[in-house]
Design a protein around this motif. Structure first.
Motif, PDB file in Angstrom:
ATOM      1  N   CYS A   1      42.223  42.598  39.876  1.00 50.36           N
ATOM      2  CA  CYS A   1      43.648  42.767  39.601  1.00 50.36           C
ATOM      3  C   CYS A   1      44.014  42.135  38.250  1.00 50.36           C
ATOM      4  CB  CYS A   1      44.468  42.128  40.705  1.00 50.36           C
ATOM      5  SG  CYS A   1      46.227  42.201  40.365  1.00 50.36           S
TER       6      CYS A   1
ATOM      7  N   HIS B   1      47.263  39.273  38.914  1.00 47.94           N
ATOM      8  CA  HIS B   1      47.051  37.908  39.416  1.00 47.94           C
ATOM      9  C   HIS B   1      45.662  37.368  39.054  1.00 47.94           C
ATOM     10  CE1 HIS B   1      44.895  39.722  42.890  1.00 47.94           C
ATOM     11  NE2 HIS B   1      44.361  38.534  43.012  1.00 47.94           N
TER      12      HIS B   1
ATOM     13  N   CYS C   1      47.707  46.293  44.694  1.00 48.38           N
ATOM     14  CA  CYS C   1      46.793  45.138  44.744  1.00 48.38           C
ATOM     15  C   CYS C   1      46.723  44.656  46.189  1.00 48.38           C
ATOM     16  CB  CYS C   1      47.264  44.011  43.830  1.00 48.38           C
ATOM     17  SG  CYS C   1      46.366  42.460  44.128  1.00 48.38           S
TER      18      CYS C   1
ATOM     19  N   GLY D   1      45.840  39.175  45.953  1.00 45.55           N
ATOM     20  CA  GLY D   1      46.855  38.211  45.503  1.00 45.55           C
ATOM     21  C   GLY D   1      48.277  38.733  45.511  1.00 45.55           C
ATOM     22  N   CYS D   2      48.497  39.919  44.969  1.00 46.30           N
ATOM     23  CA  CYS D   2      49.862  40.456  44.848  1.00 46.30           C
ATOM     24  C   CYS D   2      50.344  41.069  46.157  1.00 46.30           C
ATOM     25  CB  CYS D   2      49.941  41.512  43.756  1.00 46.30           C
ATOM     26  SG  CYS D   2      49.269  41.007  42.170  1.00 46.30           S
TER      27      CYS D   2
END
Ligand SMILES: [Zn+2]
Length: 314
Positions: free
Chosen positions: A42, A45, A64, A67-68
């Motif tokens: 990603c 992030h 994503c 993380g996102c």
């Protein structure tokens, strides 16, 4: 903004693809193609997983999965990559619409990382930190607070990052604007070698050999510091080989990730990747992050695994 204007988003979305934007930033080299999909780490992030970020080139949408845990169209992508407003996003997309994108910013991802060593002036009196039970004195000790200046951290609650030897490398910023936080909560310096960092590791040399708590984010580290429990943060849920090596000298590790589905899954993975005899996973109430617990409950969670650190000093 009229529909015919070059700054009209409906128009720009038909002219600029997500692939264009990734190519313009040299990010296409980090992606692999699978049918009408692009997969890669990603770029928002900066996670470790090479399958986290998925682009549907047919639909011109991205998502994503780590993380996102969010996604959107090409406009959302540029806003999240650059933390910029709609006008700057429109201007940028308009510039791509009229140019050959692959040659405008060649291979920018291959530039080396340059640590940012200056200290930012941050305001520790911010409700985001107060709501998490983090006192201004703690925030100050960790170089954390609201950034009112310009740059990619503008409007973020920033916190200073160091390498394991204590050299400052820059700041991570937690996005407060809910519109963009939905798509990516964190802003990190470009090309930050995140896989080699454990937040707060350099501060806890002494108790390190007795045990520490492994958490997702700096806020949990600060809450635990307030009750004298040493902790380090992954800045996410993924553990790299380098981070596992940094943790190897710890006598014991208590894994305390957020008690949501992703956190529980990640905790199981971490437990299997670190030596099992000295690993435990904290039992947090469903749906709670460590920074949502009272000091009393936080201490109780740690006590099961780290019963009076001084005991193990001998
Ligand atoms: Zn992401």
């Amino acid at each position: 903004m009229t529909p015919a204007s070059s700054l009209d988003f409906r128009f720009l979305k038909t002219r600029v693809t997500i692939e264009h934007v990734l190519a313009a930033r040299g990010l296409l080299a980090t992606m692999r193609r699978h049918g009408d999909k692009l997969l890669g780490p990603c770029p928002i992030h900066h996670g470790d997983s090479t399958t986290a970020f998925v682009v549907s080139t047919a639909k011109n949408l991205w998502y994503c999965f780590t993380g996102c845990r969010g996604g959107g169209d090409v406009v959302d992508l540029v806003r999240c990559l650059d933390s910029c407003d709609y006008r700057s996003t429109a201007l940028y997309l308009a510039s791509l619409a009229g140019s050959a994108p692959a040659t405008t910013h060649p291979r920018s991802d291959l530039k080396p990382f340059h640590p940012f060593t200056a200290r930012l002036k941050l305001d520790p009196h911010v409700s985001f930190l107060a709501d998490k039970g983090i006192r201004p004195a703690t925030a100050r000790a960790f170089d954390a607070g609201l950034h009112r200046g310009s740059g990619f951290l503008r409007g973020c609650v920033a916190v200073r990052l160091h390498d394991h030897q204590g050299q400052p490398v820059g700041y991570a910023g937690r996005v407060l604007d809910p519109d963009c936080a939905r798509l990516g909560k964190w802003r990190l310096p470009a090309r930050l070698p995140k896989r080699t960092l454990l937040f707060n590791l350099h501060r806890i040399r002494q108790p390190f050999h007795h045990g520490l708590v492994l958490v997702e984010d700096p806020w949990s580290v600060m809450r635990l510091a307030q009750i004298d429990v040493p902790a380090v943060a992954l800045l996410g849920t993924a553990l790299s080989t380098q981070q596992a090596e940094l943790l190897a000298p710890a006598a014991r590790v208590l894994i305390m990730l957020d008690a949501d589905a992703a956190g529980r899954l990640a905790a199981r993975d971490l437990r299997s990747r670190l030596a099992p005899a000295r690993i435990a996973v904290a039992e947090l109430p469903d749906g709670h992050d460590p920074d949502q617990l009272s000091d009393h409950d936080l201490r109780a969670c740690c006590h099961l695994f780290l019963p009076t650190l001084a005991h193990h000093a001998a």
